[in-house]
Enzyme design. Structure first.
Site, PDB file in Angstrom:
ATOM      1  N   SER A 550       0.802  -1.224   0.000  1.00  0.00           N
ATOM      2  CA  SER A 550       0.000   0.000   0.000  1.00  0.00           C
ATOM      3  C   SER A 550       0.836   1.277   0.000  1.00  0.00           C
ATOM      4  CB  SER A 550      -0.941   0.007   1.207  1.00  0.00           C
ATOM      5  OG  SER A 550      -0.206   0.019   2.412  1.00  0.00           O
ATOM      6  N   LYS A 593      -7.217   4.358   7.583  1.00  0.00           N
ATOM      7  CA  LYS A 593      -6.194   5.269   7.036  1.00  0.00           C
ATOM      8  C   LYS A 593      -6.733   6.683   6.881  1.00  0.00           C
ATOM      9  CE  LYS A 593      -3.694   1.607   4.600  1.00  0.00           C
ATOM     10  NZ  LYS A 593      -3.379   0.994   3.285  1.00  0.00           N
TER      11      LYS A 593
END
Length: 645
Positions: A550, A593
């Site tokens: 990621s 996130k």
């Protein structure tokens, strides 16, 4: 009528049988045998009940025979006097009946003798136990020292402290739980139903998973269409501490059997060789909820065993010592071995692990509910509400200070409770004997707690105004808690063409290192810059392990910025995997996130287009921009490109 007023049949009898003394003596002997068998007193009582007393004392043989017949056969309905020709036949019947009666009395006497013997033995044992009890009362195992210790224990039981601050500040209704409305509604829909489901709760620590599970059951009890009774139990356990013995002698979760060979059986069971089943938490939760915190920490084999109980709704006991034909086995032990123990409950598991780390077999049988991370405004709300329940006042900046050090509701309450203690101590320093009164918690009280506990701000990386070359802010997530990752990149011309090198933190992980090489390939394709003409240095500030794909987008933008010398905004965070064709692919943990980026003060976050649906509608405080390629990301950030001619 005959002479003397005697009946005619009596006169005829006297004329014909008056001299038959042998038959009279035989009948008298039969009476003696009956008296011996029954006892004289009992024979008289029986004659009275059978209306045979007068006949038994008669001088006439027919009446004495009729009385004897009633006594032997215990039949008061016999009324007809025997005829002279039937005497012998009747006497034979009476002899047979008398023989049976004597035999019965003999057997009864033997049984009575044995019973009396057993009673005498039991009486002796009883007397022995009484003597032992008397000895114990007079002295026995008790000594002055042991009696003193008993008195101390009783005195300790009599002392009570007030409830802990965490218990006092725990929400008492679902309305008091902050920031989890959607998770609460989802859990209620699954529990408060005619067909409640097993559920796994995911989320960071300290957001209220345990509290919500407990309160959800209380709500379900009030709904008439649910199967939960008013006294349905809520049994709580920790998957991190549940242990079991492969021999099945210890299994607090499912249940176990204490065989006589092992310690723990009751004395009478051990001496009789009878195994003793012990019920587990699954049976105690029957009809209610079994809540297992830290479900992901449970032993895998124990999880497998739990699955069978979820399917069967019953736990069966096994032991090689169990003998179903043994008459000494108590009924409840026999029932547990033959039928098993009921275990029909709803499982609610809570975990901070990712779904991929949970046993797929468990997940397939459970619905899943995700709890969201708490934001700083929500932490401030929790602190303010907790202060009201404590009866304390807060200085203006106290909620903000606590919220800067934790995003866990439980930890925030702990800090507040500690600060409340410091405030009390400070305000009563001059009069320590004074009863506790309402106090004002100031920022210095919180600072003292933070310093002594060596706490650090939960978000050390904050958004900054301005731009910087080669520096990006990536996003990571661990145990449902998002975090910002500072990524730096530097590019120096190589001493020789195509002899450049690339360096990267070894501790960051192999997948993150692959992201560097993928990003370098994309830079070459987009900007026409050969990375091998440069010495590249990519650094993860802090050296953390970010093993995963990621960080690809953040690493690409850092390299691009360093090679093209195009400065990047420092109030933008990003996440996404970058393929060598320049596509930005989906990643996990988007919600966590975005929460982390918003908590750090970011104004924008770049996410993969494929993750766009995971962004909650009405998200405020940050602009979430979906991108599908690195070209789109460069356009959103207004970064210049350099294309080889």
């Amino acid at each position: 009528m005959a002479q003397g007023g005697d009946p005619a049949y009596v006169a005829r009898f006297r004329r014909k049988y008056g001299g038959d003394d042998g038959l009279r003596r035989y009948v008298a002997a039969l009476y003696d045998v009956l008296a011996t068998a029954l006892g004289s007193d009992k024979m008289v009582l029986r004659a009275g009940k059978l209306n045979a007393l007068k006949l038994m004392r008669s001088a006439l043989l027919p009446e004495r025979l009729l009385a004897l017949q009633r006594l032997v056969f215990e039949d008061p309905t016999l009324e007809r006097l025997p005829q002279p020709g039937k005497y012998r036949e009747l006497i034979a019947e009476i002899e047979d009946g008398l023989a049976d009666l004597v035999a019965q009395r003999t057997v009864e006497d033997k049984i009575d003798s044995k019973v009396n013997l057993k009673m005498a033995e039991r009486h002796q044992e009883y007397l022995k136990d009484l003597k032992l009890e008397a000895i114990r009362e007079d002295g026995g195992p008790e000594t002055p020292a042991t009696r003193k210790k008993l008195e101390e224990l009783i005195a300790l039981d009599g002392r009570r402290l007030s409830a802990s601050a965490l218990h006092l500040l725990r929400p008492t209704s679902l309305a008091d739980v902050v920031g989890q409305r959607s998770a609460i509604d989802s859990l209620l829909a699954k529990i408060s139903s005619p067909f409640p489901q097993h559920v796994i709760l995911y989320g960071p620590p300290g957001v209220g998973k345990t509290t919500v599970a407990r309160l959800a059951l209380e709500v379900a009890k009030t709904r008439g269409y649910t199967p939960f009774a008013a006294n349905a139990p809520f049994v709580e356990a920790s998957g991190a501490t549940l242990r079991w013995d492969p021999r099945e002698t210890t299994n607090p979760l499912l249940g176990s059997v204490h065989d006589p060979i092992y310690q723990g059986s009751r004395r009478e069971f051990a001496e009789g060789g009878i195994p003793e089943p012990k019920l587990g938490l699954v049976t105690k939760a029957h009809g209610g909820v079994l809540f297992i915190d830290e479900l992901g920490e449970m032993d895998p084999m124990l999880q497998t065993k739990l699955l069978k109980v979820l399917e069967d709704k019953r736990f069966t006991f096994e032991s090689s010592y169990y003998d179903p034909a043994d008459p000494g086995v108590p009924a409840y032990v026999k029932k547990l071995f033959d039928d098993g123990a009921p275990a029909d409950f709803v499982l609610i598991g809570a975990t901070t692990r990712d779904p991929s780390e949970i046993d797929p077999a468990i997940r397939s049988r459970c619905a899943e509910v995700f709890f969201e991370p708490l934001t700083e405004p929500q932490i401030r709300q929790i602190v303010t509400g907790a202060a009201k329940r404590l009866g304390a006042k807060l200085a203006r900046r106290v909620p903000d200070t606590i919220a800067s050090y934790t995003i866990e509701g439980r930890k925030a309450v702990q800090i507040l409770a500690d600060a409340h203690g410091h405030a009390l101590f400070r305000s009563h320093a001059s009069s320590p004997r004074k009863a506790a009164a309402a106090v004002t918690i100031v920022e210095d009280d919180v600072t003292t707690v933070v310093q002594t506990g060596r706490l650090v701000p939960h978000t050390p990386v904050r958004a900054k105004r301005g731009r910087a070359v080669g520096k990006t802010l990536g996003l990571g997530v661990a145990h449902h808690v998002g975090s910002l990752i500072e990524i730096e990149a530097l590019a120096f011309p190589a001493p020789e063409a195509r002899k450049g090198t690339a360096r990267f933190n070894d501790t960051a992980g192999s997948m993150a290192k692959d992201s560097v090489f993928n990003a370098a390939a994309v830079v070459r394709a987009i900007d026409g810059i050969d990375p091998y003409d440069y010495d590249l240095h990519v650094n993860i500030v802090g050296g953390g392990n970010i093993d995963g794909p990621s960080a690809g987008l953040a690493i690409f933008l850092a390299l691009h910025s360093a090679l093209v010398k195009s400065p990047l905004r420092q109030d933008v965070a990003m996440t996404g995997e970058v393929s060598i064709s320049g596509k930005v692919r989906a990643v996990g943990g988007i919600t966590e996130k975005v929460y982390a980026a918003r908590a750090a003060g970011m104004r924008m976050v770049l996410i993969p287009k494929e993750n766009e649906r995971e962004i909650r509608a009405g998200l405020s405080g940050i602009d979430a921009v979906p991108v599908s390629t690195v070209d789109e990301a460069l356009g959103v950030l207004n970064l210049k490109r350099r294309k080889a001619g």
